[in-house]
Design an enzyme around this catalytic site. Structure first.
Site, PDB file in Angstrom:
ATOM      1  N   ASP A 473       1.314  -1.330   0.617  1.00 52.30           N
ATOM      2  CA  ASP A 473       0.462  -0.163   0.225  1.00 52.30           C
ATOM      3  C   ASP A 473       1.028   1.427  -0.074  1.00 52.30           C
ATOM      4  O   ASP A 473       2.095   1.184   0.324  1.00 52.30           O
ATOM      5  CB  ASP A 473      -0.987   0.024   1.350  1.00 52.30           C
ATOM      6  CG  ASP A 473      -2.468   0.692   0.983  1.00 52.30           C
ATOM      7  OD1 ASP A 473      -1.868   1.371   0.155  1.00 52.30           O
ATOM      8  OD2 ASP A 473      -3.284   0.600   2.064  1.00 52.30           O
ATOM      9  N   ASP A 543     -11.149   2.027  -2.619  1.00 49.96           N
ATOM     10  CA  ASP A 543     -11.177   1.793  -1.547  1.00 49.96           C
ATOM     11  C   ASP A 543     -12.676   1.706  -1.314  1.00 49.96           C
ATOM     12  O   ASP A 543     -13.715   1.521  -0.889  1.00 49.96           O
ATOM     13  CB  ASP A 543     -10.859   2.798  -0.429  1.00 49.96           C
ATOM     14  CG  ASP A 543      -9.832   2.714  -0.344  1.00 49.96           C
ATOM     15  OD1 ASP A 543      -8.830   1.205   0.188  1.00 49.96           O
ATOM     16  OD2 ASP A 543      -8.836   3.330   0.367  1.00 49.96           O
TER      17      ASP A 543
END
Ligand code: GLA
Length: 728
Positions: A473, A543
């Site tokens: 990430d 997301d």
């Protein structure tokens, strides 16, 4: 393939689907003559005659601005946007590069650590290296054109060498540029934001400069480094479309300048904003590459060229051609609040549903009970994981599942042991306050000792815990980009050096852990580009896992990037971000259209829901070869109506999947239209599972088919998946 005509001094790059023609002016300036439909002999001659007339005109009014140029300079009488801008030792910015020779070589050169697409089979690609030379300053500029004739792809990048006696400053050096002839051009772009990535937008290009870019240090949620130019209107099946996709994950820019003549200049490459690179004598600078594609028949074929290319010649390593596992990820289920038991419970429920991998997300390390601490402290949190990562991984492996782990290597929390030990390791401007975003600072990835430390500490964790899958990430943009390591005159190199460092580290992880499948992520899809895909063959798309928003996000993403690269998970309803509720079947069908997984604690779901999910996992395993390696066709756009449809077809056109999504009930009094399929064999007959009558491929594509439930849908969120097989 690539030809050079010595008499007439032109280069013809011929692919199956396009021709690209450039000529050398009498002064040795490369001129752009054509990119588009394959050229037959007559049109080629006409183009050349026309060009010769134009380039030999001697009237004082005819300047370089009245030439269609291939890689335009700065400082002479072409005052449109230049493709490069160099500051020389004496302060001059005027350069004069002229043709000095060329080479046509098989294959395609590699420039690690910059992401590079590659060639495999002997004759699948050829590269033209066009050498330009500035005599006064002893500078060499090599324009690279790698042609994949059967793939409809042309990859461009440039290499600049300083053979002079003093340093040179690169203020701008794009990867690709060309001047299109006069026309009615439109630009298709993919802007958005966090949890709202790659929304398609299109509109006419009017006189003046249109600039797409990222100044955020990441390729960004806000604008994807992929754009299309269309000549006139285009749709999925019609129109001339030109694609530009940058293989770069940092600051980039694209410029589209419509000149008073109606000509369109287009450039793509590194962003020149806050950029200045010092090139010492003897040094070389290489630009990122720009992957260009052309289609004379609309967006659909262009996307399929990009999909195949991204899958087969951008992605690398062991996972390139392998079926990607289904997974369950705990992030939306637990956030930071979990312990060993919770993860095992989720793993067991995942196992019962049939998934193959468990991914432990953020929160497993240091004192990471919230997003304000511990980034950089890559050792397990013993309170949450008393048996350690090794113990958890052992239990998960004992269930017959693979074990995945979240990391965010590029970051450091001010509240961390790493920061206590190395407060100077983050990007910062000496003497100034360090502002955080999501309470975190960014490690200076340009420094080799920091990269070595990350490889060592994280590598140890991956080894000891026998990790099979990594979610890498990166959760903030770069600002206050400064450090103490580079001299003042080189501070504007830092954003690019950061990216080179990131690619170097990613490459070293790939090399050391060839068996690990890496998933890229940057607050969802903030670094969804061909650069990242060459290190991480799949990316968490967004997301936002809301079923409806995801339909748009995956639709937009599919213009350049293949479904196998798009992480798509079933999440809870109402959604954690949008709070909107969508039916499970809807969320499942959207997730089944990408790289499938679950992002929810299904152990808390009812037995009926768990069974339903298990059915989707089973189904995915059956259709996986088609979804991950088949051809993707967008049939109906969510932007045009309340219905969206897309399909997948295998290479032999024997099997297909048709997904239809009806967001709202069809409007009363309006007759629902059949869905027109694509990609089938018109000569074949197809059977749709669960439907009695058979259909001819020709009919399905010409007239279409209106599945019964969609004739008069009364409820919102109606969706179906139809499986087609050709009859033998
Ligand atoms: C980012 C990712 C999410 C999740 C969180 C964890 O937002 O996109 O999927 O991993 O970070 O902090």
């Amino acid at each position: 393939m690539i030809l050079f005509n010595e008499d007439q001094r032109y280069f013809l790059l011929e692919g199956d689907g396009f021709s690209y023609l450039l000529g050398l002016s009498p002064q040795g300036d490369p001129h752009h003559l054509h990119w588009g439909a394959p050229l037959a002999a007559d049109p080629l001659m006409n183009l050349l005659v026309d060009w010769r007339t134009r380039s030999s005109e001697t009237s004082p009014h005819v300047t370089m601005e009245h030439q269609r140029r291939e890689f335009p300079d700065f400082g002479h009488n072409d005052l449109r946007a230049p493709a490069y801008h160099l500051e020389q030792t004496d302060g001059s910015r005027v350069s004069e590069f002229v043709y000095a020779g060329h080479e046509i070589v098989p294959g395609k050169p590699d420039f690690t650590p910059l992401p590079s697409s590659y060639a495999e089979e002997g004759d699948e690609a050829q590269t033209l290296k066009l050498l330009l030379f500035d005599r006064l300053k002893n500078l060499e500029l090599e324009l690279h054109y790698s042609l994949y004739p059967r793939r409809n792809i042309l990859v461009r990048r440039n290499v600049l060498r300083n053979r002079g006696g003093g340093p040179l400053h690169i203020l701008k050096l794009m990867s690709a540029g060309l001047d299109f002839p006069a026309g009615d051009y439109r630009l298709v772009r993919f802007p958005g934001g966090w949890a709202n990535e790659r929304r398609m937008q299109q509109g006419p290009l009017l006189q003046g400069l249109t600039r797409l870019e990222s100044r955020r240090g990441i390729s960004s949620h806000d604008m994807n480094p992929f754009a299309m130019v269309t000549r006139g209107e285009a749709d999925e099946r019609r129109g001339e479309v030109y694609g530009f996709a940058l293989a770069y994950s940092g600051n980039w820019a694209m410029e589209a300048e419509v000149h008073r003549t109606g000509w369109l200049r287009f450039h793509a490459g590194l962003n020149d904003f806050d950029f200045k690179w010092r090139l010492e004598p003897g040094e070389t600078f290489v630009t990122p590459e720009c992957v260009m594609a052309y289609s004379g028949c609309g967006f659909g074929p262009l996307s399929r060229s990009y999909h195949r290319f991204a899958r087969e010649r951008v992605a690398r390593g062991r996972w390139r051609d392998r079926a990607r596992p289904t997974l369950i990820n705990n992030w939306e289920a637990t956030y930071f609040d979990f312990n060993q038991g919770d993860i095992l419970r989720i793993a067991e429920a995942g196992k019962e549903a049939g998934v193959e991998t468990v991914v432990l997300d953020d929160g497993w390390f240091g004192e990471r009970d919230g997003d304000d601490r511990s980034l950089g402290d890559w050792f397990e949190n013993a309170k949450k994981l008393p048996k350690g990562l090794k113990g958890l991984s052992g239990d998960i492996h004992a269930l017959g599942l693979k074990f995945g782990l979240w990391i965010e290597p590029e970051m450091i929390s001010p509240r961390s042991r790493l920061y206590e030990a190395h407060p100077d390791w983050c990007l910062h401007v000496p003497g100034r306050e360090r502002k955080t975003s999501r309470s975190q600072l960014v490690l200076d990835m340009s420094r080799p000792e920091i990269r070595d430390h990350l490889l060592e500490t994280i590598g140890k964790v991956l080894e000891e815990a026998q990790v099979d899958y990594v979610k890498w990430d990166m959760n903030r943009s770069l600002f206050e980009v400064g450090n103490e390591a580079l001299p003042p005159g080189r501070q504007m190199e830092l954003s690019h050096r950061y990216m080179l460092g990131v690619y170097d580290l990613m490459g070293r992880f790939n090399q050391r852990f060839p068996h690990i499948l890496f998933e890229g992520c940057a607050g969802g899809g903030g670094r969804f580009d061909l650069g990242l895909l060459s290190y991480h063959p799949q990316i968490w798309t967004s997301d936002n896992s809301d079923g409806l928003d995801r339909l748009f996000i995956q639709y937009g993403t599919s213009f350049a990037y293949p479904p196998i690269a798009q992480g798509a998970h079933i999440a809870a309803s109402p959604n954690h971000i949008t709070k909107r509720g969508t039916p499970l079947k809807w969320r499942a069908l959207v997730a089944l259209s990408g790289n499938f997984g679950l992002e929810v604690d299904i152990s808390k779901w009812s037995a009926g829901e768990r069974e339903e999910v298990a059915g989707y996992v089973r189904l995915y395993k059956e259709i996986r070869p088609l979804v991950q390696f088949g051809d993707f066709h967008r049939l109906e756009s969510p932007y045009d109506s309340d219905r969206t449809a897309w399909m997948f077809v295998d290479d032999r056109k024997e099997e297909a999947l048709l997904f239809v999504f009806q967001v709202k009930p069809w409007k009363k009094g309006v007759k629902a239209k059949p869905v027109r399929l694509q990609g089938l064999d018109p000569a074949k007959a197809y059977k749709v599972q669960g439907v009695k009558t058979g259909f001819s491929g020709k009919k399905l594509m010409k007239e279409g088919w209106l599945p019964k439930p969609f004739r008069n849908p009364k409820k919102p969120y109606l969706c179906e998946l139809y499986r087609l097989k050709s009859k033998v």
